[in-house]
Design an enzyme around this catalytic site. Structure first.
Site, PDB file in Angstrom:
ATOM      1  CG  HIS A  55     -15.959  37.122 -21.800  1.00 44.01           C
ATOM      2  ND1 HIS A  55     -15.103  36.154 -22.270  1.00 44.01           N
ATOM      3  CD2 HIS A  55     -15.787  37.160 -20.455  1.00 44.01           C
ATOM      4  CE1 HIS A  55     -14.441  35.627 -21.254  1.00 44.01           C
ATOM      5  NE2 HIS A  55     -14.823  36.230 -20.139  1.00 44.01           N
ATOM      6  CD  GLU A  56     -20.032  34.815 -27.198  1.00 37.66           C
ATOM      7  OE1 GLU A  56     -18.941  34.243 -27.302  1.00 37.66           O
ATOM      8  OE2 GLU A  56     -21.106  34.292 -27.492  1.00 37.66           O
ATOM      9  CE1 TYR A  57     -21.090  39.744 -20.116  1.00 45.20           C
ATOM     10  CE2 TYR A  57     -20.157  37.680 -20.914  1.00 45.20           C
ATOM     11  CZ  TYR A  57     -20.294  38.627 -19.923  1.00 45.20           C
ATOM     12  OH  TYR A  57     -19.626  38.448 -18.732  1.00 45.20           O
TER      13      TYR A  57
ATOM     14  CG  ASN B 122     -24.445  34.488 -29.053  1.00 47.97           C
ATOM     15  OD1 ASN B 122     -25.497  33.863 -28.888  1.00 47.97           O
ATOM     16  ND2 ASN B 122     -23.480  34.501 -28.143  1.00 47.97           N
TER      17      ASN B 122
END
Lengths: 257, 321
Positions: A55-57, B122
């Site tokens: 996941h991107e985070y 983001n």
């Protein structure tokens, strides 16, 4: 919406299971919000035990026992590598095999919108905005889009806001010209059908039907004159074993509401 | 083995000043009307405690920045009309206060509250924080190109981003982004000592960049720990003390959101919030009950219920100190 599901599974379940097959064992997959989470988890517990889900985070190689929301602390607890978003969305993303993304709208040329419905400056509905979707769609090698509840307004000729470019107004080469590193979307999987993109124009066409769906239904739920691949027929429905596994992975019905 | 000199035993330098203050003091000192505020948030280190306090102190005209899911903090501050502009990458369908403020028929628009949002991605927001942290005038990316994020701008106009041709031999055209340097950045973490050394675990999102970009940093923590704890756990030190302005002890400071290794999301609380905030009256009543009326953090936690908090606690890291 008519729910002409074959006995034993809903169309949503069939779509998630079908989409999961795009993940091959050993693939590195960047996974976005919503149904993609469940599709990736199914792949990992079914035919792609050694795929790496991230996941991107900053959560890499997660392996949760059940489906939870994207930001749930449980996901990081099961990971092998934790990093930051800059790392995840640049160096790791550019080495991933594919990405799984959700969409509120996807148009004829695979452009995706999850930002606003209506005029951007006076929106009828504010949805969510990009998150990492634009970055992922721009950079990753290829992507698969999963959409729940296909309908005409969600499959328009042109998206209200081009949040994540696919093939723009009908040209795959526009991506190269603009310097987008990724090759663009490979397929769109909905509860109605499986769609792919023409080689030059990047126009979306119907390549397969979910169990119980018809070409007429797919056309009715599409905002342009949908082309149909020769021999586009029903895709293989999920087996009872697959459906049961999927349900066991989402016992709290986070995604299979 | 060389053991570190125990700080507590040594005579402290004359300039040592504990950075531990209350959340109230931190907000009144570092968050002024008109300031830009970044919320670290993308990995679930949201300082909801500070968002509540900003509402309590009735701040106005703030500029909000975040990369990732800072949306719940923004939604609280838009509901309280504390924020007038936001540079963000993500809101959520369940953020009804934000939606009311920008949708065509939103009542907030009709009642004269002006709120504008500039959409980034983001990566774009993270890069903007990184550019500010490194003090460089702009930063390139291969993201955003050809999208409506690139093409359409609200309040930032030409300052949103630009295109630039590489001066080097590949000559490709890329998007370049301006730095985002907030007046203050806020994060909720696991532990910190009185010097401001922050010990944090879990995925980092854009949190480090947002904090390093800001002129001031306020960090709320589950527990204030002695300096020895940090020395022992320095592999997990997220920010050195000299970069932190205020440390506030705020147990469950991310509630109803989670904190890695401490507690999970309080989904019931989140659902009730979303339901209530569908109307401004509903949100106002919610804010009165949960933000304005509680006399203290303890009071709030009592209202949530100790059993319920125990129910979401995971406890793996809370046992460390």
């Amino acid at each position: 919406m008519p729910e002409a599901a074959a006995p034993g599974h809903s169309r949503r379940e069939a779509a998630v299971i079908y989409a999961s097959k795009f993940i091959k064992d050993g693939d590195v997959v960047l996974v976005g919000q919503g149904l993609p989470v469940l599709a990736a988890l199914f792949a990992k517990n079914h035919h792609a035990r050694d795929c790496v889900i991230m996941h991107e985070y900053g959560v890499v190689d997660l392996d949760p026992p059940r489906a939870v929301e994207l930001a749930h602390p449980l996901l990081a607890e099961t990971a092998t590598y934790l990093c930051d978003m800059l790392d995840a969305l640049t160096s790791l993303l550019s080495r991933a095999d594919c990405a799984f993304l959700g969409a509120a709208q996807v148009d004829r040329y695979g452009n995706v919108n999850t930002t606003t419905i209506g005029d951007y400056f006076r929106p009828k509905v504010r949805i969510s905005g990009s998150g990492g979707a634009n970055d992922i769609g721009s950079i990753v090698r290829k992507s698969v889009i999963i959409m729940d509840g296909q309908e005409r307004a969600k499959f328009p000729e042109r998206v209200d806001y081009n949040m994540t470019p696919g093939y723009f107004r009908g040209s795959r080469s526009d991506r190269d010209r603009l310097g987008l590193p990724g090759k663009g979307p490979e397929a769109v999987v909905t509860d109605v059908g499986v769609y792919r993109f023409a080689p030059k124009t990047g126009e979306m066409y119907l390549s397969g039907l979910q169990p119980g769906a018809t070409v007429e239904e797919a056309r009715e739920k599409t905002g342009w004159r949908l082309k149909v691949a020769k021999g586009a027929a029903g895709v293989k429905p999920p087996t009872a074993e697959e459906t049961n596994l999927l349900r066991s992975l989402d016992p709290r019905k986070v995604y299979l509401r | 083995m060389i053991s570190p000199r125990p700080r507590e035993a040594a005579k402290r330098s004359e300039i040592f000043r504990s950075k531990v203050v209350s959340v109230g003091e931190a907000v009144s000192t570092f968050v002024k009307n008109g300031n830009s505020v970044a919320f670290a948030s993308s990995a679930g280190r949201m300082s909801i405690a500070v968002a509540y306090e900003i509402i309590r102190q009735r701040r106005k005209n703030l500029m909000f920045a975040s990369a990732g899911t800072g949306a719940p903090c923004l939604d609280l501050l838009v509901g309280a009309r504390a924020v007038t502009r936001a540079e963000v990458s993500f809101t959520m369908v369940s953020c009804y206060n934000i939606r009311r403020a920008i949708e065509l028929n939103g009542e907030a628009r009709q009642k004269g509250y002006s709120f504008q949002l500039e959409d980034y991605s983001n990566l774009a927001m993270t890069l903007r924080f990184a550019a500010a942290a490194m003090d460089i005038p702009f930063i390139p990316t291969r993201s955003l190109r050809g999208s409506d994020i690139e093409r359409l701008r609200t309040f930032k106009g030409k300052e949103k981003l630009a295109l630039m041709k590489s001066p080097f031999k590949d000559r490709s055209t890329v998007v370049v982004l301006p730095p985002c340097r907030p007046d203050v950045a806020v994060m909720h973490a696991h532990f910190a000592d009185a010097e401001g050394n922050v010990v944090a675990y879990g995925p980092a999102g854009s949190d480090g960049w947002a904090l390093k970009a800001a002129n001031h940093r306020v960090v709320t923590v589950e527990k204030v720990v002695p300096n020895e704890f940090v020395r022992k756990n320095k592999d997990a030190t997220f920010l050195p003390g000299f970069m932190v302005d205020a440390v506030c002890e705020a147990p469950y400071g991310a509630h109803p959101y989670g904190l890695f290794g401490f507690y999970d999301l309080d989904e019931q609380f989140q659902r009730e919030y979303a339901l209530q905030s569908k109307t401004q009256e509903g949100f106002d009543a919610w804010a009165r009950k949960w933000v304005l009326d509680p006399k203290s953090r303890d009071d709030y936690l009592e209202m949530v219920g100790r059993d319920r908090l125990k129910g979401i606690s995971t406890g793996r890291l809370s046992a460390l100190a």
